[in-house]
Design an enzyme around this catalytic site. Structure first.
Site, PDB file in Angstrom:
ATOM      1  N   SER A   1      32.154  55.292  -8.989  1.00 28.90           N
ATOM      2  CA  SER A   1      31.032  54.833  -8.506  1.00 28.90           C
ATOM      3  C   SER A   1      30.224  53.666  -9.055  1.00 28.90           C
ATOM      4  O   SER A   1      29.367  53.280  -8.926  1.00 28.90           O
ATOM      5  CB  SER A   1      30.010  55.958  -8.407  1.00 28.90           C
ATOM      6  OG  SER A   1      29.632  56.632  -9.278  1.00 28.90           O
TER       7      SER A   1
ATOM      8  N   SER B   1      21.106  21.122  14.139  1.00 27.25           N
ATOM      9  CA  SER B   1      22.228  21.604  14.624  1.00 27.25           C
ATOM     10  C   SER B   1      23.180  20.527  13.947  1.00 27.25           C
ATOM     11  O   SER B   1      22.664  19.544  13.866  1.00 27.25           O
ATOM     12  CB  SER B   1      22.312  21.511  16.023  1.00 27.25           C
ATOM     13  OG  SER B   1      23.548  21.281  16.681  1.00 27.25           O
TER      14      SER B   1
ATOM     15  N   ASN C   1      24.446  66.082 -12.022  1.00 29.94           N
ATOM     16  CA  ASN C   1      24.028  66.569 -10.719  1.00 29.94           C
ATOM     17  C   ASN C   1      22.405  66.396 -10.742  1.00 29.94           C
ATOM     18  O   ASN C   1      21.937  65.803  -9.837  1.00 29.94           O
ATOM     19  CB  ASN C   1      24.386  68.025 -10.505  1.00 29.94           C
ATOM     20  CG  ASN C   1      26.032  68.191 -10.368  1.00 29.94           C
ATOM     21  OD1 ASN C   1      26.533  67.324 -10.516  1.00 29.94           O
ATOM     22  ND2 ASN C   1      26.496  69.377 -10.015  1.00 29.94           N
TER      23      ASN C   1
ATOM     24  N   ASN D   1      16.910  25.189  15.102  1.00 34.66           N
ATOM     25  CA  ASN D   1      16.881  26.491  15.323  1.00 34.66           C
ATOM     26  C   ASN D   1      15.940  27.353  14.465  1.00 34.66           C
ATOM     27  O   ASN D   1      15.911  27.162  13.240  1.00 34.66           O
ATOM     28  CB  ASN D   1      18.434  26.546  15.168  1.00 34.66           C
ATOM     29  CG  ASN D   1      19.253  25.647  15.976  1.00 34.66           C
ATOM     30  OD1 ASN D   1      18.975  25.528  17.111  1.00 34.66           O
ATOM     31  ND2 ASN D   1      20.513  25.305  15.676  1.00 34.66           N
TER      32      ASN D   1
ATOM     33  N   LYS E   1      24.485  56.172  -2.166  1.00 37.10           N
ATOM     34  CA  LYS E   1      23.958  54.929  -2.947  1.00 37.10           C
ATOM     35  C   LYS E   1      23.980  53.557  -2.218  1.00 37.10           C
ATOM     36  O   LYS E   1      23.063  52.694  -2.203  1.00 37.10           O
ATOM     37  CB  LYS E   1      24.494  55.001  -4.241  1.00 37.10           C
ATOM     38  CG  LYS E   1      24.034  56.013  -5.125  1.00 37.10           C
ATOM     39  CD  LYS E   1      24.805  56.079  -6.406  1.00 37.10           C
ATOM     40  CE  LYS E   1      24.697  57.680  -7.127  1.00 37.10           C
ATOM     41  NZ  LYS E   1      24.859  58.615  -6.116  1.00 37.10           N
TER      42      LYS E   1
ATOM     43  N   TYR F   1      25.614  70.630  -5.205  1.00 38.91           N
ATOM     44  CA  TYR F   1      26.304  69.185  -5.148  1.00 38.91           C
ATOM     45  C   TYR F   1      27.491  69.283  -4.705  1.00 38.91           C
ATOM     46  O   TYR F   1      28.552  70.123  -4.743  1.00 38.91           O
ATOM     47  CB  TYR F   1      26.328  68.783  -6.676  1.00 38.91           C
ATOM     48  CG  TYR F   1      26.788  67.467  -6.727  1.00 38.91           C
ATOM     49  CD1 TYR F   1      26.115  66.576  -6.603  1.00 38.91           C
ATOM     50  CD2 TYR F   1      28.152  67.156  -6.988  1.00 38.91           C
ATOM     51  CE1 TYR F   1      26.496  65.085  -6.646  1.00 38.91           C
ATOM     52  CE2 TYR F   1      28.751  65.901  -7.000  1.00 38.91           C
ATOM     53  CZ  TYR F   1      27.756  64.820  -6.777  1.00 38.91           C
ATOM     54  OH  TYR F   1      28.221  63.485  -6.912  1.00 38.91           O
TER      55      TYR F   1
ATOM     56  N   THR G   1       3.969  41.928  29.847  1.00 36.02           N
ATOM     57  CA  THR G   1       4.864  43.126  30.178  1.00 36.02           C
ATOM     58  C   THR G   1       6.101  42.764  30.866  1.00 36.02           C
ATOM     59  O   THR G   1       6.158  41.907  31.607  1.00 36.02           O
ATOM     60  CB  THR G   1       4.208  44.302  30.789  1.00 36.02           C
ATOM     61  OG1 THR G   1       3.663  43.867  32.265  1.00 36.02           O
ATOM     62  CG2 THR G   1       2.853  44.665  30.257  1.00 36.02           C
ATOM     63  N   HIS G   2       7.365  43.436  30.644  1.00 38.49           N
ATOM     64  CA  HIS G   2       8.383  43.101  31.133  1.00 38.49           C
ATOM     65  C   HIS G   2       8.913  41.560  31.029  1.00 38.49           C
ATOM     66  O   HIS G   2       9.543  40.885  31.806  1.00 38.49           O
ATOM     67  CB  HIS G   2       8.427  43.533  32.712  1.00 38.49           C
ATOM     68  CG  HIS G   2       8.010  44.740  33.014  1.00 38.49           C
ATOM     69  ND1 HIS G   2       8.797  45.866  33.062  1.00 38.49           N
ATOM     70  CD2 HIS G   2       6.852  45.086  33.097  1.00 38.49           C
ATOM     71  CE1 HIS G   2       8.419  47.035  33.210  1.00 38.49           C
ATOM     72  NE2 HIS G   2       7.104  46.661  33.303  1.00 38.49           N
TER      73      HIS G   2
ATOM     74  N   LYS H   1      17.886  19.289  17.893  1.00 39.34           N
ATOM     75  CA  LYS H   1      17.476  20.757  17.864  1.00 39.34           C
ATOM     76  C   LYS H   1      17.063  21.295  16.548  1.00 39.34           C
ATOM     77  O   LYS H   1      17.322  20.473  15.262  1.00 39.34           O
ATOM     78  CB  LYS H   1      18.907  21.609  17.989  1.00 39.34           C
ATOM     79  CG  LYS H   1      19.240  21.541  19.490  1.00 39.34           C
ATOM     80  CD  LYS H   1      20.380  22.315  19.711  1.00 39.34           C
ATOM     81  CE  LYS H   1      20.059  23.979  19.548  1.00 39.34           C
ATOM     82  NZ  LYS H   1      21.292  24.807  19.793  1.00 39.34           N
TER      83      LYS H   1
ATOM     84  N   GLU I   1      15.905  34.612  13.792  1.00 37.71           N
ATOM     85  CA  GLU I   1      17.014  35.210  14.421  1.00 37.71           C
ATOM     86  C   GLU I   1      17.589  36.179  13.416  1.00 37.71           C
ATOM     87  O   GLU I   1      17.931  37.466  13.809  1.00 37.71           O
ATOM     88  CB  GLU I   1      18.144  34.196  14.881  1.00 37.71           C
ATOM     89  CG  GLU I   1      17.656  33.161  15.918  1.00 37.71           C
ATOM     90  CD  GLU I   1      18.663  32.131  16.029  1.00 37.71           C
ATOM     91  OE1 GLU I   1      18.576  31.007  15.558  1.00 37.71           O
ATOM     92  OE2 GLU I   1      19.533  32.133  16.994  1.00 37.71           O
TER      93      GLU I   1
END
Ligand code: ARG
Length: 457
Positions: A18, A272, A105, A280, A320, A312, A150-151, A278, A285
């Site tokens: 590790s 772009s 441990n 962006n 990790k 353990y 809403t929606h 453009k 995003e």
């Protein structure tokens, strides 16, 4: 090397080792080792001269790591073995005394708890800074009307300040979740050994105090198998990343030409390569897209832990990478979100125009009828009829004549109706606690200021 004298198979080593990722625990491992060595000396388990040598060795290793001069060898399975190996190279066989009354441990559980603590504090700080930015933006755009949705359909207008403060409270709850992580990491695992305790009369409370833990884990079996604090951090991070994703998603929409509600600073957008017109909203995003990755880390660790027998198991080494990745992702996103908002420009004209769509006053017209004694359900139906008729006749609500109104909603007071539409009073009428009327937003700002001030102390 115990029972296993044959060299390890390189494939097994690749799986088992590790060090490539847990090297990140080195500063905590050194701090913990120093506290442990001090305790061993105080308890008469090692001599003062041993402590002096160990402290010198640990300090030298710390410098090598800081200066990027630490060489990892093929036999260093993990960071704990690497540091102990190097201390022993520097100070001689006395280095081998460092691991007295300790197991990897309890050691690894302690390092990880220390790291989670440090990054919970870091998340707290970044969240407070972001909340401060939302607060300042809300103050600056106190009475800017915009449509609330809403929606994703225009529903009722709100002030931009009110909408922005919604994020303030979401991030406040995230802050509370990271506060909880501080509690979850407050019991020191170290000193519980491999699983059953150690054969020496150690002083765990002394180590706890040295390392800033409030107390000690009461059960050795629990302590070496406990990764709850990692789950807690990941859960807090996942929810926080989800809030950042909602923010990102909203800014992507708002900065589109269709909405035109805001513009991002050039430093947080890209052009772009093909289409010169453009701009962006890449930063927004990516904030939107990062959340599921953090949620995935949480799910991974639940997968590792589920059904795991005590205590353990090597499975726990898999805590990790998800944790580290979630930390890096979240901290970066919190920084980006703040910077991005510092440079955002809102288009008050566009927002106000969208908010002045009279249809968003429909609820208020229904409430006019309610005040005249009509049950709300019935009023809802009547106003639905008015809106439909206006649409069919190609008229705004305010363009309906008194006669038309009488035909559609007999008894609706025409004067109050046109006053309502004229004044745009439907934002200011949201006077209930937590509502969007200016007075309520001011109350809210006072509460938010209080939260920020409290958190500073
Ligand atoms: N690298 C290990 C981990 O991250 C350290 C603990 C190893 N303990 C053991 N008994 N093999 O979990």
């Amino acid at each position: 090397m115990g029972r296993f004298r044959d060299p390890q198979d390189p494939l097994f080593r690749a799986l088992n080792s590790s060090i490539s990722f847990d090297f990140r625990l080195a500063p905590y491992d050194i701090e913990q080792s120093l506290a442990h060595a001090r305790m061993l000396a105080r308890s008469g388990i090692i001599g003062e001269d041993d402590l002096e040598a160990l402290a010198r060795g640990l300090d030298a290793v710390r410098r090598e790591i800081d200066e990027d001069r630490f060489d990892v060898t093929d036999d260093d399975e993990d960071v704990h073995m690497a540091i102990e190996r190097r201390v022993t190279e520097i100070v001689g066989p006395v280095g081998g005394k460092l691991h007295t009354a300790r197991s990897r441990n309890d050691q690894v559980a302690t390092d990880v708890a220390m790291l989670v603590r440090a990054h919970s504090l870091q998340a707290r700080e970044l969240l407070l800074a972001l909340m401060g930015t939302f607060f300042a933006l809300a103050e600056r755009h106190l009475d800017w009307p915009m449509p609330g949705y809403t929606h994703l359909q225009r529903a009722q207008p709100v002030y931009l300040s009110h909408h922005l403060l919604a994020y303030f409270w979401k991030f406040r709850r995230d802050l509370q979740r990271f506060n909880f992580c501080m509690m979850a990491t407050d019991d020191l695992p170290l000193g519980t050994g491999a699983l059953a305790g150690v054969n020496f009369d150690t002083s765990r409370m002394f180590v706890a105090q040295q390392l800033g833990f409030g107390g000690i884990a009461q059960n050795s079996v629990d302590a070496v198998s406990n990764r709850d604090f990692v789950l807690d951090y990941l859960a807090a991070a996942a929810t926080c990343a989800t809030h950042l994703s909602q923010l990102g998603g909203e800014i992507v929409l708002w900065s589109s030409q269709e909405f035109g509600f805001c513009e991002l600073a050039d430093g947080f957008s890209s052009g772009s390569s093909l289409m010169p017109q453009k701009k962006n909203p890449d930063a927004a995003e990516l904030l939107r897209a990062k959340a599921p990755r953090v949620v995935g880390r949480l799910v991974s660790l639940h997968g590792v832990l589920h059904g795991l027998p005590l205590t353990y198991n090597k499975d726990l080494q898999e805590d990790k990478e998800p944790l580290f990745d979630a930390i890096d992702t979240l901290e970066l996103c919190l920084r980006v979100a703040r910077e991005m908002l510092e440079g955002i420009e809102f288009d008050g004209g566009r927002m106000a125009a969208a908010a002045s769509d009279e249809l968003v006053a429909a609820t208020d017209v229904a409430d006019l009828l309610v005040r005249q004694g009509v049950p709300f359900r019935e009023a809802h139906g009547i106003v639905g009829g008015i809106v439909r008729a206006a649409g069919e006749r190609g008229k705004q609500l305010s363009e309906l004549t008194e006669a038309e109104l009488r035909e559609l909603a007999d008894g609706l007071d025409h004067r109050s109706f046109s006053e309502l539409l004229e004044r745009g009073a439907w934002i200011e009428s949201k006077v209930s606690e937590g509502g969007t009327s200016l007075a309520r937003v001011r109350d809210q700002l006072a509460q938010a200021r209080h939260v920020l001030e409290e958190a500073q102390v």
